[in-house]
Design a protein around this motif. Structure first.
Motif, short mmCIF file in Angstrom:
data_model
loop_
_atom_site.label_atom_id
_atom_site.label_comp_id
_atom_site.label_asym_id
_atom_site.label_seq_id
_atom_site.Cartn_x
_atom_site.Cartn_y
_atom_site.Cartn_z
N LEU A 19 0.82 -1.21 0.00
CA LEU A 19 0.00 0.00 0.00
C LEU A 19 0.86 1.26 0.00
O LEU A 19 0.48 2.28 -0.59
N ILE A 20 2.01 1.20 0.63
CA ILE A 20 2.94 2.34 0.62
C ILE A 20 3.47 2.57 -0.80
O ILE A 20 3.53 3.70 -1.29
N VAL A 21 3.84 1.46 -1.47
CA VAL A 21 4.32 1.55 -2.86
C VAL A 21 3.21 2.12 -3.75
O VAL A 21 3.44 3.02 -4.58
N LYS A 22 1.99 1.60 -3.56
CA LYS A 22 0.86 2.07 -4.37
C LYS A 22 0.60 3.56 -4.14
O LYS A 22 0.32 4.31 -5.09
N ALA A 23 0.71 4.02 -2.90
CA ALA A 23 0.51 5.44 -2.59
C ALA A 23 1.58 6.29 -3.27
O ALA A 23 1.30 7.39 -3.77
N ASP A 24 2.81 5.79 -3.28
CA ASP A 24 3.91 6.50 -3.96
C ASP A 24 3.63 6.61 -5.45
O ASP A 24 3.84 7.67 -6.06
N ILE A 25 3.17 5.52 -6.05
CA ILE A 25 2.87 5.51 -7.49
C ILE A 25 1.74 6.49 -7.79
O ILE A 25 1.79 7.25 -8.77
N THR A 26 0.72 6.48 -6.94
CA THR A 26 -0.41 7.41 -7.11
C THR A 26 0.07 8.86 -7.05
O THR A 26 -0.30 9.68 -7.88
N SER A 27 0.91 9.16 -6.07
CA SER A 27 1.45 10.51 -5.93
C SER A 27 2.29 10.90 -7.15
O SER A 27 2.20 12.03 -7.64
N ASP A 28 3.09 9.96 -7.62
CA ASP A 28 3.92 10.23 -8.81
C ASP A 28 3.04 10.55 -10.02
O ASP A 28 3.33 11.48 -10.78
N LEU A 29 1.98 9.79 -10.21
CA LEU A 29 1.10 10.04 -11.35
C LEU A 29 0.37 11.38 -11.20
O LEU A 29 0.22 12.13 -12.18
N GLU A 30 -0.06 11.69 -10.00
CA GLU A 30 -0.76 12.96 -9.79
C GLU A 30 0.15 14.16 -9.99
O GLU A 30 -0.31 15.26 -10.31
N ASN A 31 1.45 13.96 -9.84
CA ASN A 31 2.43 15.04 -10.00
C ASN A 31 3.26 14.89 -11.28
O ASN A 31 4.34 15.46 -11.39
N TYR A 32 2.74 14.10 -12.21
CA TYR A 32 3.32 13.96 -13.55
C TYR A 32 4.74 13.39 -13.56
O TYR A 32 5.55 13.73 -14.41
N ARG A 33 5.01 12.50 -12.58
CA ARG A 33 6.30 11.79 -12.56
C ARG A 33 6.10 10.37 -13.11
O ARG A 33 6.29 9.39 -12.40
N LEU A 34 5.68 10.31 -14.36
CA LEU A 34 5.37 9.01 -14.95
C LEU A 34 6.60 8.11 -15.04
O LEU A 34 6.48 6.88 -14.96
N HIS A 35 7.76 8.73 -15.21
CA HIS A 35 9.00 7.95 -15.33
C HIS A 35 9.30 7.21 -14.03
O HIS A 35 9.85 6.10 -14.06
#
Length: 713
Positions: free
Chosen positions: A619-635
């Motif tokens: 869930l921590i990894v998933k939250a990080d991925i969600t944050s990255d997508l919301e802030n346009y860090r797709l890479h």
């Protein structure tokens, strides 16, 4: 789970399932946000940068589609009313050029042989055929575009928007017709914008000489043939060498041509460059034209639209090509002992992108947008340039990465009036009519007889600059315009930051008093593994259509996303795409393995403490991925889900839990964890790898689950 579906026992075959999966998505209606009835969050809008109808899908399109589709799928799954609106660009000069060449090759005819009306019929047919091709290629990339809102920059709705905008700006005094220096393409016989020129590095000669033996100042030029059109010599006001000559006029004969030269002082001259003196040719240089304006100098045009010398030159020069005239003038200088030196130099010669013609700066009567002229805008005095600057300064729209803001502001500061007229037939016709000394500008043609419409068409960037709001129904105040504008994101290449992004900001802030998009995401160029730009001559071009067939579209998308930060160029080779083909296989095989190991799992059971800790870590990894997508860090987001699935889920969790299942050691908890983690990772992987994940979802979804593309994130 009671059994492993037989399809999963076979290797994953992307080519066999992609077309049918896309057809299923399209038929579902979920690409259209009007059908997302359960969406409870704010609208999220991306307007597709319209591909030119002359082209086919290339790696630049592929990266654009991969980034935007990833974001739109993510937002759709989050519960946003997600609109991704498709369209294509008529690309006037490029499209007309292609059809003209085709016509000449196949029928030996020019557009003038056909006449305007018949020629435009052929261009429109070609454009719509090409449009069909490129849109089908967008579908092949998995692009979940709302095809019901498809737009074309030259269709009837966009034409109404263009005529409305032109008329509004004309009435506000921001569009005017004037004689100014333009980029003239002698081959294409039209003005072109700066972005339609390509600088070619060529060897040239810098000649230093005097006009005659009695003239006190030497000048330097790589184009001595233009000097028969000189009207002045400019020197810096602080240059002591030339102060005594400032204000004086000299009449003489130069290369057989009578000329009068006035010496003027102008701060634009670099006194430490060359002789510190500049021969001023207002008709054939933008800089010289500006000096002319400041000092009220005359204009002598000595080169015509066909890059030949005019009648203002002497009889021997008249009608010569510029290269022949250059040789003539240099020989004359030698014969008269006026040539002081010759130095070989490297020059950047501007050429026309579509025809290859060498650009001639010429004074032409054209239509312009005044970017520095004050006007009243929603009760406040401002300029178009100020509106463009304030939109980014105020952070009403942000540029990602922010290092491009400095480049944007520098361009704005140096912005000149924009030439918007083109001497071609294909495009939006300028909505201006003439009758005798009368001029009429309007959305519709004037009433009465004897009116003739302006022959010119508008620069393609004029219509594409209105893209975010003309596609949503402007000038009508449609529900779409009220719901989806300003758009959420513009994603495009950093190379068109000025030519398109800035002009979209200009039109939207001017007409709607709001920015066209809240964020601008700029991607870089795709290069080969050696860092070289892809080109046919180097033989290093990768065709995304071939790569999708060979490795699967999901593998190509991941190769374009992982490690590819905004604004940076990406080195792409087949090895990288092949690696994500292996990842696709890994996901497929892991799914089969999990289902095999959980065939007797009846229902979810509470996790053991150990399994709960593993789930919490996910869930921590998933939250990080969600944050990255919301802030346009797709890479970063794409890399994190890749690493977790392969290294944590497959290499660690599956390996330890298959032993536990075999030993019946808290078997039910182990099975539940594997199934739960698999489901959640497939959901998270979907925006990046839509085809593979939607296919897997068929076999792991619960009875009441919907399509994966609208499953809740």
């Amino acid at each position: 789970m009671k059994h492993v579906p037989p399809q999963l026992t076979q290797p994953f075959n992307a080519e066999a399932v992609e077309a049918s999966l896309y057809e299923m998505w399209e038929k579902s209606g979920y690409f259209n946000p009007d059908n997302l009835t359960s969406a409870t969050k704010d609208p999220y809008t991306i307007i597709l940068p319209p591909p030119n109808v002359t082209g086919t899908l290339h790696t630049g399109h592929a990266i654009m589609l991969a980034i935007q589709d990833t974001l739109i799928r993510f937002k759709r799954m989050q519960g946003h009313k997600a609109l991704w609106l498709p369209g294509t660009d008529h690309a006037a000069i490029a499209t007309q050029s292609v059809v003209e060449k085709k016509l000449l090759k196949e029928e030996g005819k020019s557009r003038h042989d056909l006449g305007r009306e018949e020629f435009l019929k052929q261009v429109n047919k070609f454009a719509l055929d090409s449009q069909s091709t490129i849109l089908s290629q967008c579908r092949s990339m998995g692009a979940s575009l709302d095809w019901s809102r498809l737009a074309f920059t030259i269709d009837d709705k966009r034409n109404l928007a263009v005529r409305t905008m032109f008329t509004k700006m004309y009435n506000d005094g921001l569009i005017y017709r004037g004689l100014r220096i333009v980029n003239w393409d002698p081959k294409g016989q039209t003005t072109i914008s700066d972005d339609e020129t390509v600088a070619e590095e060529r060897k040239g000669v810098l000649y230093t000489f005097k006009y005659n033996a009695d003239f006190p100042i030497a000048i330097s030029s790589t184009r001595p043939e233009t000097k028969v059109g000189d009207v002045a010599v400019a020197v810096h006001p602080d240059d002591e060498r030339y102060k005594e000559y400032v204000g004086k006029e000299y009449t003489m004969t130069f290369a057989g041509c009578p000329i009068t030269i006035k010496v003027v002082a102008d701060a634009a001259v670099e006194k430490d460059f060359g002789t510190g003196a500049l021969g001023v040719t207002p008709a054939h240089s933008q800089i010289d034209w500006e000096i002319k304006e400041r000092h009220d100098l005359p204009v002598r045009q000595v080169i015509n639209e066909y890059a030949k010398m005019t009648g203002l030159a002497n009889e021997e020069l008249n009608g010569k090509k510029v290269t022949e005239a250059r040789e003539y003038v240099v020989n004359w200088l030698r014969e008269n002992n006026l040539l002081i030196s010759e130095e070989e130099v490297t020059q950047n010669i501007p050429t026309a992108e579509r025809t290859g013609g060498v650009i001639e700066p010429l004074p032409k009567l054209q239509w312009w947008i005044a970017v520095n002229k004050p006007f009243t805008h929603f009760g406040k005095e401002t300029t178009l340039k100020a509106l463009m600057r304030e939109a980014v300064e105020s952070k009403a729209t942000s540029i990602i990465p922010d290092r491009f803001e400095k480049i944007y502001f520098h361009w704005i500061e140096n912005l000149r009036d924009w030439c918007i007229s083109r001497q071609i037939w294909y495009g939006h016709r300028i909505p201006v009519w003439y009758r005798g000394s009368e001029t009429y500008c309007g959305v519709t043609a004037p009433e009465g007889d004897g009116w003739t419409q302006d022959e010119d068409t508008l620069d393609t960037w004029f219509s594409s600059g209105m893209w975010t709001f003309s596609t949503l129904g402007w000038p009508e105040q449609t529900p779409d315009l009220q719901t989806y504008h300003p758009t959420s994101l513009l994603e495009t290449g950093h190379d068109i930051l000025f030519f398109w992004v800035a002009r979209m900001i200009l039109f939207s802030t001017y007409a709607l008093n709001e920015v066209p998009f809240k964020h601008t995401y700029l991607h870089g160029l795709i290069r080969d593994t050696q860092g070289r730009k892809m080109s046919k001559s180097l033989g290093n071009v990768l065709d995304p259509r071939d790569l999708s067939v060979k490795y699967g579209t999901d593998a190509l998308r991941m190769a374009l996303l992982v490690g590819n930060g905004p604004g940076n160029d990406l080195k792409l080779g087949e090895d990288k795409i092949k690696a994500y083909k292996l990842f696709s296989n890994k996901i497929w095989n892991a799914t089969r393995f999990v289902l095999e190991k959980t065939t007797d799992s009846e229902a979810s059971v509470p996790f053991t403490q150990e399994d709960q800790a593993l789930y919490d870590a996910w869930l921590i990894v998933k939250a990080d991925i969600t944050s990255d997508l919301e802030n346009y860090r797709l890479h970063l987001a794409s890399e994190k889900i890749y690493d977790y699935f392969w290294k944590t889920f497959c290499d660690q969790i599956i390996e330890t839990h298959k032993v536990r299942i075999a030993d019946n050691n808290n078997k039910a908890s182990a099975q539940t964890l594997l199934l739960t983690l698999l489901r959640e990772q497939i959901i998270v992987l979907h925006p990046f790898m839509p085809f593979l994940t939607e296919e897997i979802w068929k076999y792991i979804k619960k009875e009441d689950d919907r399509l994966l593309m609208v499953t809740e994130w």
